[in-house]
Structures are given as structure tokens and as C-alpha cells.
Design a protein around this motif. Structure first.
Motif, PDB file in Angstrom:
ATOM      1  N   GLU A 185      28.388  47.949  47.717  1.00 53.13           N
ATOM      2  CA  GLU A 185      27.824  49.188  47.185  1.00 53.13           C
ATOM      3  C   GLU A 185      28.485  49.564  45.866  1.00 53.13           C
ATOM      4  O   GLU A 185      27.828  50.042  44.946  1.00 53.13           O
ATOM      5  N   GLY A 186      29.794  49.359  45.786  1.00 47.08           N
ATOM      6  CA  GLY A 186      30.516  49.647  44.542  1.00 47.08           C
ATOM      7  C   GLY A 186      30.035  48.756  43.410  1.00 47.08           C
ATOM      8  O   GLY A 186      29.848  49.206  42.276  1.00 47.08           O
ATOM      9  N   LYS A 187      29.805  47.496  43.709  1.00 47.64           N
ATOM     10  CA  LYS A 187      29.290  46.566  42.685  1.00 47.64           C
ATOM     11  C   LYS A 187      27.890  46.980  42.257  1.00 47.64           C
ATOM     12  O   LYS A 187      27.568  46.946  41.077  1.00 47.64           O
ATOM     13  N   LYS A 188      27.073  47.387  43.230  1.00 50.20           N
ATOM     14  CA  LYS A 188      25.726  47.857  42.888  1.00 50.20           C
ATOM     15  C   LYS A 188      25.813  49.068  41.957  1.00 50.20           C
ATOM     16  O   LYS A 188      25.066  49.168  40.989  1.00 50.20           O
ATOM     17  N   LEU A 189      26.718  49.995  42.276  1.00 53.59           N
ATOM     18  CA  LEU A 189      26.897  51.184  41.443  1.00 53.59           C
ATOM     19  C   LEU A 189      27.348  50.788  40.045  1.00 53.59           C
ATOM     20  O   LEU A 189      26.832  51.284  39.053  1.00 53.59           O
ATOM     21  N   ALA A 190      28.304  49.882  39.975  1.00 51.29           N
ATOM     22  CA  ALA A 190      28.796  49.430  38.669  1.00 51.29           C
ATOM     23  C   ALA A 190      27.674  48.751  37.894  1.00 51.29           C
ATOM     24  O   ALA A 190      27.513  48.980  36.690  1.00 51.29           O
ATOM     25  N   ASP A 191      26.872  47.917  38.543  1.00 53.99           N
ATOM     26  CA  ASP A 191      25.742  47.252  37.881  1.00 53.99           C
ATOM     27  C   ASP A 191      24.728  48.271  37.382  1.00 53.99           C
ATOM     28  O   ASP A 191      24.177  48.136  36.287  1.00 53.99           O
ATOM     29  N   GLN A 192      24.487  49.303  38.187  1.00 56.53           N
ATOM     30  CA  GLN A 192      23.546  50.346  37.788  1.00 56.53           C
ATOM     31  C   GLN A 192      24.059  51.092  36.563  1.00 56.53           C
ATOM     32  O   GLN A 192      23.304  51.366  35.638  1.00 56.53           O
ATOM     33  N   VAL A 193      25.328  51.406  36.548  1.00 61.46           N
ATOM     34  CA  VAL A 193      25.912  52.119  35.406  1.00 61.46           C
ATOM     35  C   VAL A 193      25.834  51.258  34.150  1.00 61.46           C
ATOM     36  O   VAL A 193      25.473  51.725  33.070  1.00 61.46           O
ATOM     37  N   VAL A 194      26.145  49.982  34.273  1.00 58.32           N
ATOM     38  CA  VAL A 194      26.064  49.075  33.125  1.00 58.32           C
ATOM     39  C   VAL A 194      24.629  49.006  32.615  1.00 58.32           C
ATOM     40  O   VAL A 194      24.378  49.029  31.419  1.00 58.32           O
ATOM     41  N   LYS A 195      23.658  48.943  33.532  1.00 56.73           N
ATOM     42  CA  LYS A 195      22.245  48.899  33.126  1.00 56.73           C
ATOM     43  C   LYS A 195      21.874  50.179  32.385  1.00 56.73           C
ATOM     44  O   LYS A 195      21.177  50.130  31.375  1.00 56.73           O
ATOM     45  N   GLU A 196      22.341  51.337  32.877  1.00 62.40           N
ATOM     46  CA  GLU A 196      22.048  52.594  32.197  1.00 62.40           C
ATOM     47  C   GLU A 196      22.657  52.619  30.803  1.00 62.40           C
ATOM     48  O   GLU A 196      22.038  53.113  29.863  1.00 62.40           O
ATOM     49  N   ILE A 197      23.835  52.062  30.661  1.00 61.96           N
ATOM     50  CA  ILE A 197      24.474  51.988  29.334  1.00 61.96           C
ATOM     51  C   ILE A 197      23.616  51.128  28.416  1.00 61.96           C
ATOM     52  O   ILE A 197      23.355  51.503  27.267  1.00 61.96           O
ATOM     53  N   GLU A 198      23.188  49.993  28.894  1.00 57.81           N
ATOM     54  CA  GLU A 198      22.367  49.093  28.074  1.00 57.81           C
ATOM     55  C   GLU A 198      21.040  49.735  27.722  1.00 57.81           C
ATOM     56  O   GLU A 198      20.566  49.627  26.596  1.00 57.81           O
TER      57      GLU A 198
END
Length: 163
Positions: free
Chosen positions: A129-142
């Protein structure tokens, strides 16, 4: 009426006025020296108007260019700030997850094998779940970076159109 239509109309009106004045001079019964003098005077007026329009166009181009540069700088700074904030939030979230993982793992090691096994399964889920959250945040940044880049490109295109 759009800016382009107004500009086209103004240019057409000026050219039409010059052509009309030239035709009137050529068709008017005047002596050769009077006609040459009138043509010279009208050519001077036309030249002066051309210089005025050219100067005004250069000034506007410079203003638009400066405006676009300022907006580009503002948006770039805003994007950097947002990116930094999102990155910090993601890092903080990941650190909290990691801290919780470590804490729970230490407590689980003190318990029996069955309980430790259950806790490990929970921890794996938390990590996922933490990795999913981190991936989501990175996607939002991009995505934010891409939107800002598109806005900057659009401003540059508008500036080029206005020139």
C-alpha cells in the motif's frame, strides 16, 4: 471582432487610403512638378506611418515576450514548489510506513511463530500500500509537471502568434 480582424482591417484601411490618394493625385489635372511634389509628400507620410506601426509592433512584441517570460518563471517556480511539497509528503508517508513496519516487526518477534507469521503478512500488505501511495504521488507530480509544461508551451505559442 478578434485582434487579427482589427489588425487586418487597419492595414487594409491604410493601404486603401494610400491607393486612393495616389489615384486621386494621378488623375487630378496638375503640372508635372506639382504632381511629383504631391507624390513625394504622400510617400513621406506613408513612410512615417510605416515607421510608427513598426515601432509600435516591436514594443508590443517586447511587452508580450516579457509577460510570457514572467509567467513562465512564475509557473516554473510554482511547479517546483508543488513538486517539492508532494515529494516531501511522499517521503514522510514512506518514512512513517517504514517506522511502523519496523516497530511492528520488533513486537512480533517477541511473540510466538504463529503471531509473527500473521504480522509479516500484514506488513507486506502495508508495504504494498505504501508503494502504491508513493507511485500515485510520483504520478501526480509528473501530471502536474506536464500540465505546467503544456501551459508554458501554450503561452509561447500565443506569443509567437502575436508577433
Amino acid at each position: 471582432m478578434s485582434k487579427m480582424d482589427t489588425k487586418d482591417f487597419a492595414i487594409g484601411a491604410i493601404i486603401g487610403g494610400i491607393v486612393g490618394a495616389s489615384a486621386a493625385m494621378l488623375l487630378a489635372p496638375k503640372s508635372g512638378s506639382e504632381l511629383r511634389s504631391d507624390i513625394n509628400d504622400k510617400a513621406t507620410v506613408a513612410k512615417d506611418l510605416t515607421v510608427e506601426f513598426s515601432t509600435a509592433a516591436k514594443e508590443k512584441g517586447t511587452e508580450y515576450s516579457q509577460f510570457a517570460k514572467e509567467k513562465s518563471d512564475e509557473w516554473t517556480q510554482l511547479a517546483k514548489e508543488k513538486s517539492d511539497n508532494i515529494s516531501k509528503l511522499a517521503k514522510d508517508s514512506w518514512e512513517r510506513v517504514a517506522d511502523k513496519t519496523t516497530s511492528v516487526t520488533e513486537k512480533a518477534s517477541d511473540m510466538g511463530d504463529d503471531l509473527a507469521s500473521d504480522v509479516r503478512e500484514i506488513m507486506e500488505t502495508e508495504k504494498t500500500e505504501g508503494k502504491k501511495l508513493a507511485d500515485q504521488v510520483v504520478k501526480e507530480i509528473e501530471d502536474t509537471k506536464e500540465r505546467i509544461q503544456n501551459d508554458v508551451n501554450e503561452l509561447k505559442e500565443n506569443e509567437n502568434k502575436d508577433l
